[in-house]
Scaffold this motif. Structure first.
Motif, mmCIF file in Angstrom:
data_model
loop_
_atom_site.group_PDB
_atom_site.id
_atom_site.type_symbol
_atom_site.label_atom_id
_atom_site.label_comp_id
_atom_site.label_asym_id
_atom_site.label_seq_id
_atom_site.Cartn_x
_atom_site.Cartn_y
_atom_site.Cartn_z
ATOM 1 N N ASP A 84 -39.752 57.686 -41.829
ATOM 2 C CA ASP A 84 -38.646 56.786 -42.112
ATOM 3 C C ASP A 84 -37.302 57.484 -41.946
ATOM 4 O O ASP A 84 -36.258 56.917 -42.226
ATOM 5 C CB ASP A 84 -38.745 56.227 -43.532
ATOM 6 C CG ASP A 84 -39.793 55.142 -43.631
ATOM 7 O OD1 ASP A 84 -40.504 55.133 -44.640
ATOM 8 O OD2 ASP A 84 -39.904 54.331 -42.700
ATOM 9 N N GLY A 85 -37.325 58.752 -41.505
ATOM 10 C CA GLY A 85 -36.101 59.529 -41.369
ATOM 11 C C GLY A 85 -35.385 59.246 -40.062
ATOM 12 O O GLY A 85 -35.805 58.441 -39.241
ATOM 13 N N TYR A 86 -34.297 59.919 -39.885
ATOM 14 C CA TYR A 86 -33.491 59.839 -38.675
ATOM 15 C C TYR A 86 -33.039 61.260 -38.363
ATOM 16 O O TYR A 86 -33.056 62.129 -39.240
ATOM 17 C CB TYR A 86 -32.310 58.893 -38.886
ATOM 18 C CG TYR A 86 -31.431 59.266 -40.053
ATOM 19 C CD1 TYR A 86 -30.386 60.173 -39.913
ATOM 20 C CD2 TYR A 86 -31.662 58.736 -41.320
ATOM 21 C CE1 TYR A 86 -29.598 60.536 -40.988
ATOM 22 C CE2 TYR A 86 -30.870 59.093 -42.392
ATOM 23 C CZ TYR A 86 -29.838 59.988 -42.224
ATOM 24 O OH TYR A 86 -29.061 60.354 -43.279
ATOM 25 N N PRO A 87 -32.627 61.514 -37.113
ATOM 26 C CA PRO A 87 -32.167 62.864 -36.794
ATOM 27 C C PRO A 87 -30.988 63.268 -37.683
ATOM 28 O O PRO A 87 -30.020 62.531 -37.812
ATOM 29 C CB PRO A 87 -31.726 62.747 -35.331
ATOM 30 C CG PRO A 87 -32.495 61.583 -34.790
ATOM 31 C CD PRO A 87 -32.640 60.635 -35.957
ATOM 32 N N GLY A 88 -31.109 64.421 -38.308
ATOM 33 C CA GLY A 88 -30.052 64.930 -39.168
ATOM 34 C C GLY A 88 -30.240 64.647 -40.640
ATOM 35 O O GLY A 88 -29.515 65.186 -41.481
ATOM 36 N N ARG A 89 -31.207 63.811 -40.986
ATOM 37 C CA ARG A 89 -31.426 63.486 -42.405
ATOM 38 C C ARG A 89 -31.736 64.734 -43.210
ATOM 39 O O ARG A 89 -31.194 64.938 -44.299
ATOM 40 C CB ARG A 89 -32.546 62.476 -42.563
ATOM 41 C CG ARG A 89 -32.699 62.042 -44.030
ATOM 42 C CD ARG A 89 -33.917 61.243 -44.263
ATOM 43 N NE ARG A 89 -35.036 62.201 -44.283
ATOM 44 C CZ ARG A 89 -36.273 61.882 -44.528
ATOM 45 N NH1 ARG A 89 -36.603 60.636 -44.728
ATOM 46 N NH2 ARG A 89 -37.216 62.784 -44.546
ATOM 47 N N ASP A 90 -32.587 65.595 -42.661
ATOM 48 C CA ASP A 90 -32.964 66.815 -43.376
ATOM 49 C C ASP A 90 -31.797 67.789 -43.519
ATOM 50 O O ASP A 90 -31.845 68.705 -44.333
ATOM 51 C CB ASP A 90 -34.130 67.517 -42.674
ATOM 52 C CG ASP A 90 -35.410 66.693 -42.721
ATOM 53 O OD1 ASP A 90 -35.499 65.775 -43.556
ATOM 54 O OD2 ASP A 90 -36.315 66.969 -41.909
ATOM 55 N N PRO A 106 -19.321 59.113 -37.303
ATOM 56 C CA PRO A 106 -18.844 60.496 -37.335
ATOM 57 C C PRO A 106 -19.687 61.357 -38.268
ATOM 58 O O PRO A 106 -20.022 60.950 -39.375
ATOM 59 C CB PRO A 106 -17.413 60.372 -37.859
ATOM 60 C CG PRO A 106 -17.005 58.976 -37.517
ATOM 61 C CD PRO A 106 -18.262 58.157 -37.641
ATOM 62 N N GLY A 107 -20.055 62.547 -37.787
ATOM 63 C CA GLY A 107 -20.880 63.449 -38.578
ATOM 64 C C GLY A 107 -22.358 63.302 -38.332
ATOM 65 O O GLY A 107 -23.143 64.131 -38.786
ATOM 66 N N SER A 108 -22.774 62.242 -37.615
ATOM 67 C CA SER A 108 -24.192 62.069 -37.298
ATOM 68 C C SER A 108 -24.552 62.930 -36.084
ATOM 69 O O SER A 108 -23.686 63.343 -35.319
ATOM 70 C CB SER A 108 -24.507 60.600 -37.024
ATOM 71 O OG SER A 108 -23.821 60.142 -35.867
ATOM 72 N N VAL A 109 -25.836 63.211 -35.938
ATOM 73 C CA VAL A 109 -26.309 64.036 -34.824
ATOM 74 C C VAL A 109 -26.036 63.316 -33.503
ATOM 75 O O VAL A 109 -26.317 62.129 -33.358
ATOM 76 C CB VAL A 109 -27.818 64.331 -34.977
ATOM 77 C CG1 VAL A 109 -28.370 65.038 -33.747
ATOM 78 C CG2 VAL A 109 -28.065 65.171 -36.218
ATOM 79 N N ALA A 111 -33.939 71.539 -23.960
ATOM 80 C CA ALA A 111 -34.781 70.353 -23.795
ATOM 81 C C ALA A 111 -35.841 70.222 -24.892
ATOM 82 O O ALA A 111 -36.389 69.148 -25.093
ATOM 83 C CB ALA A 111 -35.461 70.387 -22.429
ATOM 84 N N ILE A 112 -36.116 71.290 -25.604
ATOM 85 C CA ILE A 112 -37.115 71.263 -26.671
ATOM 86 C C ILE A 112 -36.385 70.977 -27.977
ATOM 87 O O ILE A 112 -35.739 71.852 -28.559
ATOM 88 C CB ILE A 112 -37.878 72.598 -26.750
ATOM 89 C CG1 ILE A 112 -38.567 72.874 -25.423
ATOM 90 C CG2 ILE A 112 -38.868 72.572 -27.908
ATOM 91 C CD1 ILE A 112 -39.185 74.255 -25.330
ATOM 92 N N MET A 113 -36.475 69.732 -28.434
ATOM 93 C CA MET A 113 -35.713 69.308 -29.611
ATOM 94 C C MET A 113 -36.629 69.058 -30.807
ATOM 95 O O MET A 113 -37.758 68.600 -30.646
ATOM 96 C CB MET A 113 -34.920 68.053 -29.289
ATOM 97 C CG MET A 113 -33.934 68.266 -28.160
ATOM 98 S SD MET A 113 -32.882 66.864 -27.928
ATOM 99 C CE MET A 113 -31.404 67.498 -28.677
ATOM 100 N N ASP A 114 -36.108 69.353 -31.989
ATOM 101 C CA ASP A 114 -36.857 69.076 -33.210
ATOM 102 C C ASP A 114 -36.503 67.685 -33.738
ATOM 103 O O ASP A 114 -35.715 66.964 -33.129
ATOM 104 C CB ASP A 114 -36.623 70.167 -34.266
ATOM 105 C CG ASP A 114 -35.193 70.235 -34.775
ATOM 106 O OD1 ASP A 114 -34.387 69.327 -34.480
ATOM 107 O OD2 ASP A 114 -34.872 71.207 -35.481
ATOM 108 N N ARG A 115 -37.047 67.311 -34.867
ATOM 109 C CA ARG A 115 -36.830 65.960 -35.383
ATOM 110 C C ARG A 115 -35.396 65.731 -35.853
ATOM 111 O O ARG A 115 -34.987 64.592 -36.071
ATOM 112 C CB ARG A 115 -37.813 65.637 -36.500
ATOM 113 C CG ARG A 115 -37.581 66.428 -37.756
ATOM 114 C CD ARG A 115 -38.548 65.990 -38.818
ATOM 115 N NE ARG A 115 -38.338 66.798 -40.005
ATOM 116 C CZ ARG A 115 -39.277 67.091 -40.855
ATOM 117 N NH1 ARG A 115 -40.485 66.641 -40.664
ATOM 118 N NH2 ARG A 115 -39.007 67.817 -41.909
ATOM 119 N N ASP A 116 -34.621 66.798 -36.002
ATOM 120 C CA ASP A 116 -33.221 66.658 -36.369
ATOM 121 C C ASP A 116 -32.303 66.646 -35.147
ATOM 122 O O ASP A 116 -31.082 66.742 -35.286
ATOM 123 C CB ASP A 116 -32.795 67.782 -37.321
ATOM 124 C CG ASP A 116 -33.305 67.544 -38.725
ATOM 125 O OD1 ASP A 116 -33.231 66.389 -39.189
ATOM 126 O OD2 ASP A 116 -33.779 68.504 -39.359
#
Length: 151
Positions: free
Chosen positions: A24-30, A38-41, A129-134
């Motif tokens: 249920d998360g989104y990139p940058g939640r962690d 502004p401030g979001s990934v 190109a190798i991205m994590d969940r954030d």
């Protein structure tokens, strides 16, 4: 018997949850960043456009110094145009145009020398190109940074 999942949606009979119940998360939640605005990934397509724009700027600057011969030091000029501004103000020329900024995840005010590690990693392209969940590429993780939107 099926029970309700964390979103009030039914989960499977064996207790496993659906993928949307788990993530249920989104990139940058962690990282404590907002989901949008502004401030979001910054998104991967926006970052790719910024990368290409920075390459073009580097090529044009190198061409200006070497004209009429073809620019031979384009990558060196690009590396300087990316490393120095990110280290000092957290933005490349293309990031200013596209509305992005590089921030340290530990809250430090400047990226500083980590900008060099970030740029060296970008030379290999694959780490980006190798991205994590954030939404952070390996080059971001190595440099302890995240790219966020400024607008």
């Amino acid at each position: 018997m099926a029970g309700a999942g964390p979103n009030g949606r039914p989960s499977s009979v064996r207790g496993a949850t659906r993928a949307e119940d788990v993530d249920d998360g989104y990139p940058g939640r962690d990282l404590g960043l907002p989901e949008t605005g502004p401030g979001s990934v910054a998104s991967a397509p926006l970052r790719l456009g910024q990368f290409v724009l920075d390459l073009l700027v580097g090529g044009l600057v190198a061409a200006a110094f070497s004209f009429p011969a073809p620019p031979e030091l384009s990558l060196v000029v690009w590396a300087v145009l990316v490393t120095v501004p990110v280290a000092v103000i957290g933005q490349t020329p293309a990031m200013v145009v596209t509305g992005m900024r590089v921030l340290r995840v530990d809250g430090a005010e400047r990226v500083g020398p980590w900008a060099l590690a970030r740029t060296v990693s970008l030379f290999f392209v694959i780490p980006a190109a190798i991205m994590d969940r954030d939404g952070r590429g390996l080059h971001d993780r190595v440099s302890r940074t995240v790219v966020v939107r400024t607008r």
